[in-house]
Design an enzyme around this catalytic site. Sequence first.
Site, mmCIF file in Angstrom:
data_model
loop_
_atom_site.group_PDB
_atom_site.id
_atom_site.type_symbol
_atom_site.label_atom_id
_atom_site.label_comp_id
_atom_site.label_asym_id
_atom_site.label_seq_id
_atom_site.Cartn_x
_atom_site.Cartn_y
_atom_site.Cartn_z
ATOM 1 N N ARG A 191 0.821 -1.224 0.000
ATOM 2 C CA ARG A 191 0.000 0.000 0.000
ATOM 3 C C ARG A 191 0.854 1.272 0.000
ATOM 4 O O ARG A 191 0.374 2.348 0.334
ATOM 5 C CB ARG A 191 -0.964 0.020 1.195
ATOM 6 C CG ARG A 191 -1.964 -1.132 1.208
ATOM 7 C CD ARG A 191 -2.858 -1.079 -0.032
ATOM 8 N NE ARG A 191 -3.926 -2.059 0.019
ATOM 9 C CZ ARG A 191 -3.869 -3.297 -0.491
ATOM 10 N NH1 ARG A 191 -2.728 -3.707 -1.068
ATOM 11 N NH2 ARG A 191 -4.888 -4.117 -0.431
ATOM 12 N N LEU A 192 2.111 1.140 -0.396
ATOM 13 C CA LEU A 192 2.993 2.311 -0.503
ATOM 14 C C LEU A 192 2.951 2.812 -1.947
ATOM 15 O O LEU A 192 3.894 2.661 -2.720
ATOM 16 C CB LEU A 192 4.412 1.952 -0.063
ATOM 17 C CG LEU A 192 4.521 1.463 1.386
ATOM 18 C CD1 LEU A 192 5.954 1.073 1.717
ATOM 19 C CD2 LEU A 192 4.028 2.551 2.348
#
Length: 213
Positions: A191-192
């Site tokens: 989720r970066l």
Amino acid sequence: MKALHEFRKEYTLGRLTEDSLTEHPIDLFEVWLKDAIDANLPDPNAMTVATVNSEGQPSQRIVLLKDLSKDGFVFYTNLGSNKAKDLKHNEKVSLHFPWYFLERQVSVQGRAVKLSRKEDAAYFLSRPKESQLGAWASQQSKPISTREMLMTQFHQMKEKFAKGEIPLPDFWGGFRIEPQRIEFWQGGEHRLHDRFEYCKQDDASWKIQRLMP
């Protein structure tokens, strides 16, 4: 069926880095649009248009991007439709391009400007005849009791304009969304995600900054 919270995936198809950015956001948008077309995505020019009515109620719908330039994003509609009424009251608009098969999305904020009748006519006359008739047959967003009634109106228009060119309806036209802010989003692992925001400055240049995912 799995519970919704169990649907998970990692985004691993690519990265968006500072080296990939362009000085003007439309140049990068054109690259991403070409990637979507080359990937054979369904309706790569589909975009969500979000407007707000006179009561402050937002609404969204999907339309097709029909022209693109450094001046903005163009779509066409019935001028009696809900979105056209919203834009008459509030010119501020948001666009969203959901290229999720490429783990990408683009969000646009800007203002809507009505196209000239000359621009409307040039595009209208380029459309297939059936699409031209459809514009005449439909009072977009108005209630209708059955599809059969809609088809009856279509065939009535077909008879009416059986000979010669179909004229541009006075209730149909286009809008250009002049962007003030454009965000490019590329999915990333854990989720970066990579997010870059372009904001238009008073001198017409664009300020670029990375955003936290």
